[in-house]
Motif scaffolding. Structure first.
Motif, PDB file in Angstrom:
ATOM      1  N   ALA A 563     -16.839 -35.416 -22.439  1.00  0.00           N
ATOM      2  CA  ALA A 563     -18.284 -35.185 -22.344  1.00  0.00           C
ATOM      3  C   ALA A 563     -18.853 -34.656 -23.653  1.00  0.00           C
ATOM      4  N   VAL A 564     -18.133 -33.753 -24.314  1.00  0.00           N
ATOM      5  CA  VAL A 564     -18.626 -33.214 -25.589  1.00  0.00           C
ATOM      6  C   VAL A 564     -18.782 -34.326 -26.618  1.00  0.00           C
ATOM      7  N   GLN A 565     -17.893 -35.284 -26.597  1.00  0.00           N
ATOM      8  CA  GLN A 565     -17.962 -36.381 -27.557  1.00  0.00           C
ATOM      9  C   GLN A 565     -19.120 -37.328 -27.268  1.00  0.00           C
ATOM     10  N   GLN A 566     -19.786 -37.177 -26.110  1.00  0.00           N
ATOM     11  CA  GLN A 566     -20.942 -38.003 -25.765  1.00  0.00           C
ATOM     12  C   GLN A 566     -22.271 -37.358 -26.133  1.00  0.00           C
ATOM     13  N   VAL A 567     -22.250 -36.141 -26.661  1.00  0.00           N
ATOM     14  CA  VAL A 567     -23.494 -35.481 -27.077  1.00  0.00           C
ATOM     15  C   VAL A 567     -24.010 -36.166 -28.334  1.00  0.00           C
ATOM     16  N   THR A 568     -25.282 -36.587 -28.307  1.00  0.00           N
ATOM     17  CA  THR A 568     -25.850 -37.373 -29.401  1.00  0.00           C
ATOM     18  C   THR A 568     -27.117 -36.711 -29.945  1.00  0.00           C
ATOM     19  N   TYR A 569     -27.469 -37.131 -31.156  1.00  0.00           N
ATOM     20  CA  TYR A 569     -28.760 -36.781 -31.767  1.00  0.00           C
ATOM     21  C   TYR A 569     -29.567 -38.057 -31.889  1.00  0.00           C
ATOM     22  N   ARG A 570     -30.818 -38.002 -31.468  1.00  0.00           N
ATOM     23  CA  ARG A 570     -31.667 -39.182 -31.558  1.00  0.00           C
ATOM     24  C   ARG A 570     -32.960 -38.822 -32.300  1.00  0.00           C
ATOM     25  N   ASN A 571     -33.483 -39.794 -33.017  1.00  0.00           N
ATOM     26  CA  ASN A 571     -34.751 -39.649 -33.728  1.00  0.00           C
ATOM     27  C   ASN A 571     -35.422 -41.012 -33.707  1.00  0.00           C
ATOM     28  N   SER A 572     -36.540 -41.105 -32.999  1.00  0.00           N
ATOM     29  CA  SER A 572     -37.203 -42.388 -32.815  1.00  0.00           C
ATOM     30  C   SER A 572     -38.195 -42.713 -33.915  1.00  0.00           C
ATOM     31  N   LEU A 573     -38.363 -41.818 -34.884  1.00  0.00           N
ATOM     32  CA  LEU A 573     -39.298 -42.096 -35.978  1.00  0.00           C
ATOM     33  C   LEU A 573     -38.642 -43.024 -36.992  1.00  0.00           C
ATOM     34  N   ARG A 574     -39.386 -44.055 -37.394  1.00  0.00           N
ATOM     35  CA  ARG A 574     -38.870 -44.939 -38.435  1.00  0.00           C
ATOM     36  C   ARG A 574     -38.769 -44.191 -39.756  1.00  0.00           C
ATOM     37  N   PHE A 575     -39.716 -43.293 -40.014  1.00  0.00           N
ATOM     38  CA  PHE A 575     -39.712 -42.527 -41.253  1.00  0.00           C
ATOM     39  C   PHE A 575     -39.561 -41.046 -40.888  1.00  0.00           C
ATOM     40  N   ALA A 576     -38.352 -40.700 -40.486  1.00  0.00           N
ATOM     41  CA  ALA A 576     -38.073 -39.332 -40.049  1.00  0.00           C
ATOM     42  C   ALA A 576     -38.214 -38.362 -41.219  1.00  0.00           C
ATOM     43  N   THR A 577     -38.584 -37.133 -40.872  1.00  0.00           N
ATOM     44  CA  THR A 577     -38.722 -36.101 -41.897  1.00  0.00           C
ATOM     45  C   THR A 577     -37.345 -35.715 -42.419  1.00  0.00           C
ATOM     46  N   PRO A 578     -37.071 -35.919 -43.691  1.00  0.00           N
ATOM     47  CA  PRO A 578     -35.738 -35.561 -44.207  1.00  0.00           C
ATOM     48  C   PRO A 578     -35.565 -34.057 -44.279  1.00  0.00           C
ATOM     49  N   GLY A 579     -34.319 -33.640 -44.253  1.00  0.00           N
ATOM     50  CA  GLY A 579     -34.036 -32.214 -44.366  1.00  0.00           C
ATOM     51  C   GLY A 579     -32.847 -31.826 -43.511  1.00  0.00           C
ATOM     52  N   VAL A 580     -32.623 -30.514 -43.425  1.00  0.00           N
ATOM     53  CA  VAL A 580     -31.459 -29.946 -42.745  1.00  0.00           C
ATOM     54  C   VAL A 580     -31.892 -29.379 -41.405  1.00  0.00           C
ATOM     55  N   ARG A 581     -31.121 -29.692 -40.362  1.00  0.00           N
ATOM     56  CA  ARG A 581     -31.302 -29.105 -39.038  1.00  0.00           C
ATOM     57  C   ARG A 581     -30.039 -28.315 -38.684  1.00  0.00           C
ATOM     58  N   PRO A 582     -30.089 -26.994 -38.624  1.00  0.00           N
ATOM     59  CA  PRO A 582     -28.894 -26.220 -38.262  1.00  0.00           C
ATOM     60  C   PRO A 582     -28.430 -26.536 -36.839  1.00  0.00           C
ATOM     61  N   LEU A 583     -27.098 -26.523 -36.662  1.00  0.00           N
ATOM     62  CA  LEU A 583     -26.466 -26.797 -35.372  1.00  0.00           C
ATOM     63  C   LEU A 583     -25.614 -25.594 -34.977  1.00  0.00           C
ATOM     64  N   LYS A 584     -25.570 -25.308 -33.677  1.00  0.00           N
ATOM     65  CA  LYS A 584     -24.714 -24.246 -33.168  1.00  0.00           C
ATOM     66  C   LYS A 584     -24.029 -24.737 -31.906  1.00  0.00           C
ATOM     67  N   LEU A 585     -22.758 -24.328 -31.747  1.00  0.00           N
ATOM     68  CA  LEU A 585     -21.993 -24.632 -30.539  1.00  0.00           C
ATOM     69  C   LEU A 585     -21.400 -23.322 -30.030  1.00  0.00           C
ATOM     70  N   THR A 586     -21.855 -22.888 -28.855  1.00  0.00           N
ATOM     71  CA  THR A 586     -21.390 -21.655 -28.236  1.00  0.00           C
ATOM     72  C   THR A 586     -20.612 -22.009 -26.975  1.00  0.00           C
ATOM     73  N   THR A 587     -19.399 -21.436 -26.832  1.00  0.00           N
ATOM     74  CA  THR A 587     -18.514 -21.768 -25.717  1.00  0.00           C
ATOM     75  C   THR A 587     -18.102 -20.503 -24.986  1.00  0.00           C
ATOM     76  N   SER A 588     -18.101 -20.569 -23.662  1.00  0.00           N
ATOM     77  CA  SER A 588     -17.604 -19.468 -22.834  1.00  0.00           C
ATOM     78  C   SER A 588     -16.602 -20.031 -21.836  1.00  0.00           C
ATOM     79  N   LEU A 589     -15.471 -19.311 -21.658  1.00  0.00           N
ATOM     80  CA  LEU A 589     -14.389 -19.732 -20.771  1.00  0.00           C
ATOM     81  C   LEU A 589     -14.184 -18.688 -19.685  1.00  0.00           C
ATOM     82  N   ARG A 590     -13.798 -19.168 -18.511  1.00  0.00           N
ATOM     83  CA  ARG A 590     -13.447 -18.284 -17.410  1.00  0.00           C
ATOM     84  C   ARG A 590     -12.054 -18.665 -16.940  1.00  0.00           C
ATOM     85  N   CYS A 591     -11.170 -17.674 -16.851  1.00  0.00           N
ATOM     86  CA  CYS A 591      -9.767 -17.901 -16.499  1.00  0.00           C
ATOM     87  C   CYS A 591      -9.445 -17.178 -15.200  1.00  0.00           C
ATOM     88  N   PHE A 592      -8.288 -17.526 -14.617  1.00  0.00           N
ATOM     89  CA  PHE A 592      -7.821 -16.818 -13.428  1.00  0.00           C
ATOM     90  C   PHE A 592      -7.497 -15.369 -13.761  1.00  0.00           C
TER      91      PHE A 592
END
Length: 927
Positions: A563-592
């Motif tokens: 499922a994680v490998q199916q996460v996508t970024y989409r941009n429908s603008l033909r002339f998208a605004t160039p630049g940097v978009r910061p990304l974060k991935l936060t994970t929480s686990l629950r164990c026995f």
């Protein structure tokens, strides 16, 4: 023969696999009390009967070894196989010889049970269950068991079927094996020194038979296991126009064999620094409203500062990448008072108020919790008193902490005020949010970022002093209740707003449809999930409305990794605004075991939107020169400047020309090709070069009905004409082709230059600049109208001789197939015309002299047919240079140089015709 033979009741026997003689215990002897009688006391034989299984007697037989002693022997008729049947049981019976040789009256004994056990022979060797054993272990640790090998022996006995011991036959390996086949390491393994260990093992049974084939063992040493995400790429590149791309194509979670029963991961895309929170259409707010199909009639309460909209000139502004103007308010001195004329246009009790809001400005976080004793006043965004026919209503939109409130007073003279209150986290998170508030009292609809919110509380605000009825509209604060009758310059403002505002509009009338509100807010970029059908069982996915956060939850690691490998970024603008978009991935686990459950650190990266291919906006179809007779410019409609304008937008891209290169024997190469694309312009400008337009003598005309029909806006000044609004290329072509240039009577000059340019996305992409030079053709009255002489001259002209004479000029052509004369032809016609005129004047001059001589006494001083040519001078010399002609003209004309008109030929041979003509009143006449 009185007695029966006697044998034991039970025998135990043993026979080897490679032998057929059964060794019985006790030995087989049959006794007879009739002995030593001949025949009667002798044993003649043994009979074998079926045992319990019914088949054992077939395989065995009993023979008599000594008739007198009764000794017998049991043996197998065929070789026995311990592996097939290890034990056999049957019965045996002894017979004596009777009373004579023929065995008459023989007697038989009772039946005795015989149990025969087949002793095993070590005929089989051990065989391994697997030919290859593999295992992987983390480095730096000693293990009690890494892998277990197993061999089997087909022998039936425990002695020969058991594997007594295993042995590693590969020398110098850091592993040992025990008698049960368990392999462990003798020293900590190092993946850097040796990643894979391969060795061979063998097995021996207790008969010391070695295995037929040895087994291979492969141990892979893994680096030290650290729980976390593996395959994380810190930088992800996106090419505009690529649609959707996976953000984490090879990402998977490593739990180091820790058992987890719930995993939750949150992916955040930070776009707060791009425009108002994400990549939207780079048009003005008014253009976006048109593209989204919003109802027209909105009024901009915070327009860009201009002479017509000066109430925002004192507000500080901030740059924005999405073409809209952002105004900053400090809560005290920054207040915008909308003029009464604008406020009157938005009166009524049904209206829609829309705005972009960011609390706290750029670096200020608004307070969320305040003590009861130190509560700050509400911050007012819009405060308005509206005139409705014969009554007044009042409303104000305010924020306080994390609450948004609408104070509404339907009738300040009769009804009671009502307050609508919303508790929203979006009000106090210091991010950009779009608010759309539709009031159709008593119904109030609020959309925040395209999502509907119901008021948390609606209550009567109690008794409030009635304000004096006066229409007033203020942005960024509200006036004191006691200041209704105070002049604007002396007003005391309270409840100042602290933050940023943009696109504050109000539209009277019906409520805006939800689809329009969603379109106004819609982001063109965001997070998405590739294919929901591939989502494993037990998996959940959630995306927030702004598509800036995506949450995955599941309980199976393998399904979660897919499922994680199916996460996508989409941009429908033909002339998208160039630049940097910061990304974060936060994970929480629950164990026995919650105490030893894993904790994963937050991963940070960034998405880089590359520079898109710039569209090439090309303007063509307009020659560098436009030549028309001056009277056409003086007509009521003027002359169109760009009647054949063409606008084309294209994108350049690389095309592999390998096929052409191979055919020609060269190397494959890439070449740039351009493809025309459908496009939307948002502005074009026509600007006169040099001095500005003189409104008393000249003007540019535009079809205002066509502009209003298409929703475009125009700014028409003496310095430029600017047509703005997002529309297709064809619409802008039609509008620009209708632009006309008109002159007042007698205002024609020799030239006027204009420049045309267009832009897209608020000037982000601009076209080439077309420069047009307008030439005014001056002529005599007799030459301006078609004459018999001109018609007679045209029949000798051939168009092919003069097709290039006036390149760049557009001459009037009343007949579609008429011949357009070149520069030389014009000069010839003018010269012939002047010759005819001189002949006619000579005839009139002779007749005049003759008449003066004959009628000096009774003639009048001025004859109606006489032409005073004292001020007429005609110089025609096409062969001389411009400088020499100017010199001759100066010598001939004397002091009349200021009245000369120079009719320039469009050709480049410096030929000129200089004409001077004065009327009887001494004033110069222009043609």
């Amino acid at each position: 023969n009185k007695h029966k033979p006697w044998i034991e009741t039970e025998y135990q026997g043993i026979v080897m696999e490679n032998d057929n003689t059964v060794l019985l215990n006790p030995p087989l002897f049959a006794l007879d009390k009739d002995a030593p009688l001949h025949y009667a006391g002798e044993i003649c034989g043994f009979r074998v009967h079926n045992g319990p299984t019914g088949s054992s007697s077939v395989q065995f037989e009993a023979v008599v070894l000594d008739r007198s002693t009764g000794e017998g022997l049991v043996r197998s008729k065929e070789p026995l196989d311990c592996e097939s049947q290890r034990e056999h049981s049957f019965t045996i019976q002894a017979y004596d010889c009777g009373e004579g040789p023929d065995g008459v009256n023989s007697k038989k004994s009772h039946k005795a049970t015989v149990h025969v056990r087949v002793n095993d022979v070590n005929e089989f060797s051990p065989v391994f269950v697997e030919r290859r054993y593999e295992a992987s272990v983390p480095e730096g640790r000693l293990f009690d068991r890494i892998v277990r090998v197993e061999a089997l022996d087909a022998d039936c006995s425990p002695q020969y079927s058991q594997i007594c011991f295993y042995d590693i036959i590969t020398p110098s390996v850091p592993f040992v094996i025990d008698n049960d086949g368990n392999i462990k390491n003798t020293e900590p393994l190092d993946s850097k020194r040796q990643r894979v260990h391969t060795f061979w093992v063998t097995a021996f049974d207790c008969g010391k038979n070695r295995a037929q084939a040895d087994a291979q063992v492969v141990v892979t040493v893994k680096p030290s296991c650290k729980p976390g995400w593996i395959g994380w790429s810190k930088r992800v590149e996106y090419t505009p126009g690529s649609g959707s791309i996976p953000l984490f194509p090879s990402l998977h979670l490593e739990t180091c064999e820790e058992t987890v029963w719930n995993i939750q991961a949150t992916v955040e895309l930070q776009t707060g620094h791009i425009g108002k929170g994400c990549d939207r259409d780079s048009y003005s707010d008014r253009s976006v409203r048109r593209l989204c199909g919003a109802v027209r009639g909105e009024v901009d309460l915070l327009p860009p500062p201009s002479p017509a909209a000066n109430w925002t000139s004192a507000l500080p502004t901030l740059p924005s990448s999405d073409s809209s103007l952002v105004f900053s308010f400090n809560g005290s001195t920054h207040v915008a008072v909308v003029p009464d004329s604008i406020a009157a246009a938005v009166s009524g009790d049904h209206f829609t108020l829309q705005l972009w809001m960011r609390r706290g400005g750029i670096n200020t976080q608004p307070p969320t919790n305040q003590a009861r004793g130190n509560r700050r006043e509400e911050e007012t965004i819009v405060c308005s008193t509206v005139k409705n026919d014969d009554s007044f209503s009042h409303y104000s939109l305010s924020v306080h902490g994390c609450r948004l409130s609408l104070f509404y007073w339907p009738d300040v003279s009769a009804a009671r005020p009502v307050k609508f209150l919303w508790k929203l986290e979006q009000v106090c998170d210091s991010e950009w949010h779009h608010l759309s508030l539709s009031v159709q009292f008593p119904s109030v609809t609020l959309y925040v970022d395209g999502v509907t919110f119901d008021p948390a509380l609606i209550h009567d605000n109690g008794v409030i002093p009635n304000p004096a009825p006066r229409q007033r509209l203020v942005i960024g604060a509200c006036w004191d209740n006691e200041g209704y009758d105070t002049p604007l310059s002396d007003l005391h403002y309270v409840g100042g707003y602290r933050g940023l505002l943009s696109g504050v509009t109000v539209r009277p009338g019906s409520v805006e449809p939800h689809s329009v509100v969603e379109c106004l807010y819609a982001c063109r970029e965001g997070l998405d999930f590739g294919d929901l059908e591939t989502l494993g069982s037990g998996m959940k996915v959630h995306v927030n409305p702004s598509q800036s956060a995506l949450v995955l939850e599941g309980d199976d690691i393998e399904s979660f990794n897919r499922a994680v490998q199916q996460v996508t970024y989409r941009n429908s603008l033909r002339f998208a605004t160039p630049g940097v978009r910061p990304l974060k991935l936060t994970t929480s686990l629950r164990c026995f075991n919650e105490e030893s459950c894993l904790t994963l650190r937050q991963l940070e990266g960034y998405l880089v939107v590359l520079q898109p291919d710039a569209p090439q906006i090309s303007l063509s179809g307009v020659g560098p020169h436009l030549a028309r007779p001056a009277p056409e410019f003086e007509g009521p409609r003027g002359v169109p400047l760009f009647p054949e304008l063409r606008i084309v937008c294209s994108l350049s891209h690389a095309v592999n020309t390998a096929a052409q290169g191979m055919e020609g024997g060269g190397e494959p190469a890439n070449t740039l090709m351009s493809d025309a694309v459908a496009h939307t312009l948002d502005g074009c400008e026509v600007q006169p070069l040099g001095e500005e337009l003189n409104p008393e003598r000249e003007e540019l005309l535009v079809d205002m009905d066509a502009l209003r029909e298409r929703g475009l806006e125009i700014i028409n000044t003496t310095a430029y004409i600017a047509i703005t609004g997002a529309e297709s290329i064809s619409v802008y072509e039609d509008v620009l082709r209708s632009v006309r240039y008109r002159l007042a009577k007698g205002s024609a000059r020799f030239e006027r230059r204009f420049r045309l340019s267009c832009s897209e996305m608020n000037g982000r992409y601009t076209s080439n600049e077309l420069t047009l030079e307008v030439n005014f053709l001056h002529s005599l009255d007799s030459l301006y109208h078609p004459s018999h002489l001109l018609a007679s001259q045209q029949q000798f002209l051939h168009p092919s001789h003069h097709s290039g004479e006036l390149s760049g000029h557009t001459l009037p052509n009343p007949h579609r197939n008429s011949v357009v004369p070149g520069a030389a032809t014009v000069i010839i016609m003018v010269c012939v015309g002047f010759l005819v005129v001189m002949v006619i004047m000579g005839v009139f001059r002779i007749r005049s002299i003759h008449r003066r001589g004959e009628g000096a006494r009774g003639g009048s001083k001025e004859d109606s047919g006489q032409w005073d040519d004292s001020a007429l001078t005609i110089i025609v010399n096409p062969m001389e240079s411009y400088e020499s002609r100017m010199g001759i003209s100066a010598d001939t004309e004397g002091e009349g140089e200021e009245d000369e008109e120079v009719v320039e030929s469009p050709d480049n041979d410096d030929q000129r015709i200089i004409i001077k003509k004065e009327g009887r009143d001494g004033n110069p006449r222009r043609y």
